[in-house]
Design a protein around this motif. Sequence first.
Motif, PDB file in Angstrom:
ATOM      1  N   VAL A 271       0.831  -1.194   0.000  1.00 40.71           N
ATOM      2  CA  VAL A 271       0.000   0.000   0.000  1.00 40.71           C
ATOM      3  C   VAL A 271       0.868   1.248   0.000  1.00 40.71           C
ATOM      4  O   VAL A 271       1.783   1.397   0.820  1.00 40.71           O
ATOM      5  CB  VAL A 271      -0.953  -0.001   1.207  1.00 40.71           C
ATOM      6  CG1 VAL A 271      -1.676   1.327   1.345  1.00 40.71           C
ATOM      7  CG2 VAL A 271      -1.950  -1.151   1.075  1.00 40.71           C
ATOM      8  N   SER A 272       0.564   2.149  -0.948  1.00 42.50           N
ATOM      9  CA  SER A 272       1.295   3.407  -1.049  1.00 42.50           C
ATOM     10  C   SER A 272       0.419   4.623  -0.776  1.00 42.50           C
ATOM     11  O   SER A 272       0.937   5.732  -0.659  1.00 42.50           O
ATOM     12  CB  SER A 272       1.932   3.534  -2.444  1.00 42.50           C
ATOM     13  OG  SER A 272       0.927   3.566  -3.446  1.00 42.50           O
ATOM     14  N   GLY A 273      -0.891   4.423  -0.679  1.00 39.58           N
ATOM     15  CA  GLY A 273      -1.766   5.547  -0.408  1.00 39.58           C
ATOM     16  C   GLY A 273      -3.103   5.088   0.140  1.00 39.58           C
ATOM     17  O   GLY A 273      -3.588   3.997  -0.183  1.00 39.58           O
ATOM     18  N   TYR A 274      -3.691   5.944   0.982  1.00 38.11           N
ATOM     19  CA  TYR A 274      -5.004   5.661   1.576  1.00 38.11           C
ATOM     20  C   TYR A 274      -5.725   6.987   1.767  1.00 38.11           C
ATOM     21  O   TYR A 274      -5.151   7.946   2.294  1.00 38.11           O
ATOM     22  CB  TYR A 274      -4.840   4.964   2.929  1.00 38.11           C
ATOM     23  CG  TYR A 274      -6.125   4.769   3.691  1.00 38.11           C
ATOM     24  CD1 TYR A 274      -7.071   3.833   3.270  1.00 38.11           C
ATOM     25  CD2 TYR A 274      -6.401   5.513   4.833  1.00 38.11           C
ATOM     26  CE1 TYR A 274      -8.262   3.650   3.973  1.00 38.11           C
ATOM     27  CE2 TYR A 274      -7.578   5.325   5.550  1.00 38.11           C
ATOM     28  CZ  TYR A 274      -8.496   4.393   5.106  1.00 38.11           C
ATOM     29  OH  TYR A 274      -9.670   4.199   5.806  1.00 38.11           O
ATOM     30  N   TYR A 275      -6.956   7.036   1.305  1.00 33.95           N
ATOM     31  CA  TYR A 275      -7.785   8.244   1.429  1.00 33.95           C
ATOM     32  C   TYR A 275      -9.175   7.821   1.863  1.00 33.95           C
ATOM     33  O   TYR A 275      -9.665   6.778   1.461  1.00 33.95           O
ATOM     34  CB  TYR A 275      -7.858   8.983   0.082  1.00 33.95           C
ATOM     35  CG  TYR A 275      -6.506   9.224  -0.514  1.00 33.95           C
ATOM     36  CD1 TYR A 275      -5.730  10.312  -0.126  1.00 33.95           C
ATOM     37  CD2 TYR A 275      -5.969   8.326  -1.438  1.00 33.95           C
ATOM     38  CE1 TYR A 275      -4.478  10.511  -0.660  1.00 33.95           C
ATOM     39  CE2 TYR A 275      -4.712   8.527  -1.978  1.00 33.95           C
ATOM     40  CZ  TYR A 275      -3.977   9.604  -1.584  1.00 33.95           C
ATOM     41  OH  TYR A 275      -2.716   9.790  -2.098  1.00 33.95           O
ATOM     42  N   ILE A 276      -9.788   8.669   2.656  1.00 31.06           N
ATOM     43  CA  ILE A 276     -11.122   8.369   3.125  1.00 31.06           C
ATOM     44  C   ILE A 276     -11.996   9.615   2.977  1.00 31.06           C
ATOM     45  O   ILE A 276     -11.546  10.725   3.225  1.00 31.06           O
ATOM     46  CB  ILE A 276     -11.105   7.857   4.583  1.00 31.06           C
ATOM     47  CG1 ILE A 276     -12.463   7.365   4.979  1.00 31.06           C
ATOM     48  CG2 ILE A 276     -10.592   8.887   5.528  1.00 31.06           C
ATOM     49  CD1 ILE A 276     -12.438   6.502   6.206  1.00 31.06           C
ATOM     50  N   GLN A 277     -13.227   9.392   2.524  1.00 33.85           N
ATOM     51  CA  GLN A 277     -14.182  10.501   2.373  1.00 33.85           C
ATOM     52  C   GLN A 277     -15.435  10.170   3.151  1.00 33.85           C
ATOM     53  O   GLN A 277     -15.861   9.067   3.232  1.00 33.85           O
ATOM     54  CB  GLN A 277     -14.568  10.703   0.912  1.00 33.85           C
ATOM     55  CG  GLN A 277     -13.398  11.077   0.040  1.00 33.85           C
ATOM     56  CD  GLN A 277     -13.797  11.106  -1.421  1.00 33.85           C
ATOM     57  OE1 GLN A 277     -14.637  10.339  -1.871  1.00 33.85           O
ATOM     58  NE2 GLN A 277     -13.158  11.969  -2.175  1.00 33.85           N
TER      59      GLN A 277
END
Length: 135
Positions: free
Chosen positions: A129-135
């Motif tokens: 995993v290189s990125g994680y975003y949450i909305q």
Amino acid sequence: MSKPVTLIVAACLLLLTTQAHSNTNAAEAAAMAWLEAIDSGQYEQAWESSSSLLKRPLSPDMLKRTIGAARRDLGAVQSRRRVGVIRDTSMPGAPSGDYMVFTFQTQFENKPRGVETITPHLEGDAWKVSGYYIQ
């Protein structure tokens, strides 16, 4: 096109499709393992299994504080369902390479319609995993 050539082309397409499906499965397995570590508060484990692209700017403690703050008011994960996947060879601000971008519809205890985006990156022969975003 002759029958032997058609068969060779069909076999090549089948192999490419099988390889793409295998990559998607491996990338999704890495993403899900990472999310499960985050869900259970095992931030150090999540950091250890992360891509160098994520590890370089974030220490394990910074990862814990950043994601902990982003998810604090959401509550526990109730359900998670993949709603999209895109394969790409570049990401903003990152080097060229193999990336998968997974989008999940996630129901949290205090937010019934959250959206999580997680990006595994192929490092060597492993998806991390290189990125994680949450909305």
